[in-house]
Design a protein around this motif. Structure first.
Motif, PDB file in Angstrom:
ATOM      1  N   ALA A  70       0.721  -1.252  -0.029  1.00 47.16           N
ATOM      2  CA  ALA A  70      -0.009  -0.115   0.113  1.00 47.16           C
ATOM      3  C   ALA A  70       0.855   1.227   0.001  1.00 47.16           C
ATOM      4  CB  ALA A  70      -0.759   0.223   1.116  1.00 47.16           C
ATOM      5  N   HIS A  71       2.124   1.182   0.108  1.00 43.08           N
ATOM      6  CA  HIS A  71       2.910   2.283   0.064  1.00 43.08           C
ATOM      7  C   HIS A  71       3.043   2.926  -1.294  1.00 43.08           C
ATOM      8  CE1 HIS A  71       6.555   4.613   0.387  1.00 43.08           C
ATOM      9  NE2 HIS A  71       6.744   4.877   1.408  1.00 43.08           N
ATOM     10  N   PRO A  72       2.819   4.080  -1.529  1.00 39.84           N
ATOM     11  CA  PRO A  72       2.876   4.443  -3.013  1.00 39.84           C
ATOM     12  C   PRO A  72       4.072   4.088  -3.769  1.00 39.84           C
ATOM     13  CG  PRO A  72       1.964   6.240  -1.434  1.00 39.84           C
ATOM     14  CD  PRO A  72       2.537   5.016  -0.563  1.00 39.84           C
ATOM     15  N   PHE A  73       5.343   4.131  -3.071  1.00 41.61           N
ATOM     16  CA  PHE A  73       6.334   3.769  -3.763  1.00 41.61           C
ATOM     17  C   PHE A  73       6.490   2.285  -4.213  1.00 41.61           C
ATOM     18  CE2 PHE A  73      10.811   2.258  -4.627  1.00 41.61           C
ATOM     19  CZ  PHE A  73      11.155   3.253  -5.226  1.00 41.61           C
ATOM     20  N   PHE A  74       6.173   1.635  -3.230  1.00 37.79           N
ATOM     21  CA  PHE A  74       6.004   0.022  -3.740  1.00 37.79           C
ATOM     22  C   PHE A  74       4.910  -0.418  -4.560  1.00 37.79           C
ATOM     23  CE2 PHE A  74       9.040   0.596   0.182  1.00 37.79           C
ATOM     24  CZ  PHE A  74       9.975  -0.138  -0.476  1.00 37.79           C
ATOM     25  N   GLY A  75       3.757   0.609  -4.185  1.00 39.29           N
ATOM     26  CA  GLY A  75       2.548   0.027  -4.886  1.00 39.29           C
ATOM     27  C   GLY A  75       2.807   0.339  -6.539  1.00 39.29           C
ATOM     28  N   GLU A  76       3.506   1.646  -6.772  1.00 39.06           N
ATOM     29  CA  GLU A  76       3.687   1.895  -8.048  1.00 39.06           C
ATOM     30  C   GLU A  76       4.890   0.907  -8.663  1.00 39.06           C
ATOM     31  OE1 GLU A  76       4.184   6.030  -8.784  1.00 39.06           O
ATOM     32  OE2 GLU A  76       2.808   6.470  -7.331  1.00 39.06           O
ATOM     33  N   PHE A  77       5.707   0.548  -7.825  1.00 42.38           N
ATOM     34  CA  PHE A  77       6.561  -0.508  -8.349  1.00 42.38           C
ATOM     35  C   PHE A  77       6.030  -1.851  -8.744  1.00 42.38           C
ATOM     36  CE2 PHE A  77       9.977  -3.902  -7.624  1.00 42.38           C
ATOM     37  CZ  PHE A  77      11.112  -3.130  -8.353  1.00 42.38           C
ATOM     38  N   ILE A  78       5.236  -2.175  -8.174  1.00 39.47           N
ATOM     39  CA  ILE A  78       4.910  -3.421  -8.150  1.00 39.47           C
ATOM     40  C   ILE A  78       3.897  -3.540  -9.509  1.00 39.47           C
ATOM     41  CG2 ILE A  78       3.184  -5.360  -7.444  1.00 39.47           C
ATOM     42  CD1 ILE A  78       3.967  -4.876  -4.543  1.00 39.47           C
ATOM     43  N   ARG A  79       3.277  -2.380  -9.285  1.00 36.97           N
ATOM     44  CA  ARG A  79       2.378  -2.205 -10.814  1.00 36.97           C
ATOM     45  C   ARG A  79       3.246  -2.167 -11.898  1.00 36.97           C
ATOM     46  NH1 ARG A  79      -0.946   2.904 -12.415  1.00 36.97           N
ATOM     47  NH2 ARG A  79       0.730   3.831 -11.212  1.00 36.97           N
ATOM     48  N   HIS A  80       4.251  -1.740 -12.084  1.00 33.66           N
ATOM     49  CA  HIS A  80       5.180  -1.663 -13.299  1.00 33.66           C
ATOM     50  C   HIS A  80       5.835  -3.096 -13.538  1.00 33.66           C
ATOM     51  CE1 HIS A  80       4.488   2.428 -14.164  1.00 33.66           C
ATOM     52  NE2 HIS A  80       4.744   2.885 -12.909  1.00 33.66           N
ATOM     53  N   ALA A  81       6.466  -3.446 -12.488  1.00 31.11           N
ATOM     54  CA  ALA A  81       6.946  -4.762 -12.192  1.00 31.11           C
ATOM     55  C   ALA A  81       5.872  -6.017 -12.735  1.00 31.11           C
ATOM     56  CB  ALA A  81       7.318  -5.394 -10.924  1.00 31.11           C
ATOM     57  N   GLU A  82       4.840  -6.053 -12.304  1.00 35.18           N
ATOM     58  CA  GLU A  82       3.953  -6.930 -12.675  1.00 35.18           C
ATOM     59  C   GLU A  82       3.558  -6.915 -14.263  1.00 35.18           C
ATOM     60  OE1 GLU A  82      -0.060  -8.933 -13.650  1.00 35.18           O
ATOM     61  OE2 GLU A  82       0.380  -6.544 -13.732  1.00 35.18           O
ATOM     62  N   ASN A  83       3.257  -5.716 -14.565  1.00 32.70           N
ATOM     63  CA  ASN A  83       3.038  -5.363 -15.969  1.00 32.70           C
ATOM     64  C   ASN A  83       4.398  -5.986 -16.843  1.00 32.70           C
ATOM     65  OD1 ASN A  83       0.886  -4.417 -17.508  1.00 32.70           O
ATOM     66  ND2 ASN A  83       2.218  -2.891 -18.348  1.00 32.70           N
ATOM     67  N   GLU A  84       5.548  -5.537 -16.367  1.00 34.58           N
ATOM     68  CA  GLU A  84       6.615  -5.936 -17.032  1.00 34.58           C
ATOM     69  C   GLU A  84       6.773  -7.696 -17.322  1.00 34.58           C
ATOM     70  OE1 GLU A  84       8.279  -3.896 -18.631  1.00 34.58           O
ATOM     71  OE2 GLU A  84       9.977  -4.967 -19.501  1.00 34.58           O
ATOM     72  N   LEU A  85       6.373  -8.312 -15.961  1.00 38.31           N
ATOM     73  CA  LEU A  85       6.677  -9.783 -15.888  1.00 38.31           C
ATOM     74  C   LEU A  85       5.454 -10.230 -16.786  1.00 38.31           C
ATOM     75  CD1 LEU A  85       6.796 -10.074 -12.125  1.00 38.31           C
ATOM     76  CD2 LEU A  85       8.491 -10.947 -13.945  1.00 38.31           C
ATOM     77  N   TYR A  86       4.350  -9.777 -16.910  1.00 37.47           N
ATOM     78  CA  TYR A  86       3.356 -10.177 -17.795  1.00 37.47           C
ATOM     79  C   TYR A  86       3.644 -10.251 -19.190  1.00 37.47           C
ATOM     80  CZ  TYR A  86      -1.281 -10.509 -19.948  1.00 37.47           C
ATOM     81  OH  TYR A  86      -2.424 -10.511 -21.019  1.00 37.47           O
TER      82      TYR A  86
END
Lengths: 325, 325
Positions: A70-86
């Motif tokens: 839920a921390h904005p920095f990590f939330g945004e990081f995960i969002r991008h990482a998930e997308n990239e992984l996908y």
DNA sequence: GTGAAAGCGCTAACAG
DNA sequence: CTGTTAGCGCTTTCAC
């Protein structure tokens, strides 16, 4: 749940043929292919990923360990990482450690148990040894875990300098910075060293307040900023992560201190929250999407045993002007 | 990578015995157990989860489909859901749909391919049919997908009413609410109907602005609020999700409108961002942790084929007073 | 209590 | 081109 065997039998072919059809591997005559495909359709057959993973001994799964989603920095990081992984055919398993190192260990164990093919970690609660013991595909965000383990991070030296220069340019004389835990050798800590260095010899006073910057607890930060403002009345410039900058803006408002007239604030991270406040926060922007992409590339290169490049990747930062300076 | 067979051979026992040892299943004499455990230790043997999953045909994996992980509401939801899943021995696979229904379909397919044991969805871009086609463990957040599929949601009727009552109590005469897409029958939409009803007959005017509330794009919301304030000068009360409330606070500040003196704002969701602004936002708090726990319970009950209770779970909300009313 | 053996569903190597 | 077969590593009867 029909299996490949059922399909083979019904289609009057061998299981190998069915396998070739569903994998587009090897050669199959178009008549056979058509018949098999039709049977598959009819039987509503779906190959079990579980079985496939098993015999390729691979999951196409990468664990993402962060302190708090839920921390904005990590939330945004995960969002991008998930997308990239996908995009690359992998899926993302998320792991909140929320300051519990035992959970971090559990997630690391998933690597040994082959539940995930690789791990990207943004958490730092564990001892480095625990990571070194894992000789599997691993990438770290903002932490050097050893020469073997790739680390991606922003150019924090430049980031710290940019922040200092900005506050100097605004004419600040008494600056406070909220630093992280200096006991750990995080690349992220460099920004505070660089910040202090840039102030050196300018005649500007600097107060450094130790702060757990990746703790996602707004009231904690708010309280800390308030105490600081109360204790050091002369402060006219503040530097800290976005969350702290946000708290500083709130504390200033509550204390009747005008921003940016009496107090200038520069944030760090460039997360979305810097735009949420009535005055947009001037902040040093980390390239979160690029950090995520680099981390994903690093793990996948290792999972797929591709020749690997450098182990430490530093990405550029820039200052985004807001209304708090 | 040693296997169970290697261990068995070296320990001079059968693989079955080793299996019993590592699973604490069946009976093993303590001498045998000790010997086997020692060999396991020596060989550094770790059972392959891949193989285990395969023959139990289960992954202990639950997919979490959300529009955007970085959105505070969903970020918090995932944080709690992941935690809850972890407590129950499951892991969380995250799926960002970011408004792309094709990705949602791909994730749904993971259920058919048995890549995940269940799915919790908070995304609504797909046609309901796609969900109905899946007769696997599924739970929805805030969307009725059919009688068979469990849905958890907050008591939006009460939420809408609370918000309306709060604005009325503050003496607002011209209220604007930012509603979602009314084409979809989301429980979440009830709050706007309830809000309007509560205003009925009070002589207060209500303007409803269609808004994509779960879109995580601050500038979009900010722009919309600004337009609204410019177009309807008389507005003295605003109701919308936290992100919109946040944008309203910013727009008001930019327009020189004093909050709460000239304009009252009530948010919805109760996410962390309601505290980030200089004036804490008065907001209707959804019990995000409980919603997550309920959704997790619902899927796991179905995965583990436990007797299931009701299919629609409504959780209580309350108004958290801030400084914008 | 314990070993042997039969799969779980699929892939891939090997004959035809 | 295509059928057969041998595993992948583990769990689980089923005898002994």
């Amino acid at each position: 749940m029909s299996t490949i065997k059922d399909v083979a039998k019904k289609a009057g072919v061998g299981v190998g043929t069915v396998s070739r059809v569903i994998n587009y591997s090897g050669a199959v005559s178009s008549t056979t292919r058509q018949r098999v495909e039709q049977i598959i359709e009819e039987m509503n057959f779906v190959p079990s990923q579980l079985a496939r993973n098993f015999n390729r001994s691979k999951n196409f799964l990468v664990g993402l360990i962060v302190p708090d989603i839920a921390h904005p920095f990590f939330g945004e990081f995960i969002r991008h990482a998930e997308n990239e992984l996908y995009q690359r055919g992998y899926k993302a398993l998320v792991c909140n450690t929320i300051q519990q190192s035992d959970r971090e260990q559990v997630f690391l164990d998933m690597l040994r148990y082959r539940e995930v093919d690789g791990i990207i970690t943004g958490s730092h609660s564990l001892d480095i040894e625990a990571y070194l013991a894992v000789k599997a595909p691993l990438a770290a965000l903002d932490r050097r875990l050893g020469a073997e383990i790739p680390v991606v991070h922003a150019d924090h030296v430049k980031g710290g300098r940019l922040a200092a220069e900005r506050l100097l340019r605004s004419g600040c004389k008494h600056i406070a910075q909220f630093t992280g835990d200096s006991l750990v050798t995080l690349p992220a800590y460099d920004r505070h060293t660089a910040f202090a260095e840039a102030l050196n010899g300018t005649g500007v006073s600097l107060t450094s307040i130790p702060n757990q910057w990746n703790r996602f607890d707004f009231s904690y930060h708010l309280e800390q900023v308030k105490q600081t403002l109360d204790e050091y009345r002369e402060i006219d410039g503040i530097f800290g992560v976005d969350l702290i900058a946000c708290a500083a803006l709130k504390a200033a408002s509550q204390r009747g201190i005008a921003v940016p007239d009496q107090l200038k604030i520069v944030g760090y991270d460039g997360t979305c929250i810097s735009a949420f406040t009535p005055k947009t926060i001037t902040t040093v922007v980390q390239p979160i999407a690029d950090l995520a992409a680099a981390a994903v590339s690093a793990v996948i290169d290792r999972i797929e045993k591709r020749p690997i490049g450098q182990n430490e990747i530093t990405l550029d930062v820039y200052l985004r002007e807001g209304e708090t300076t």
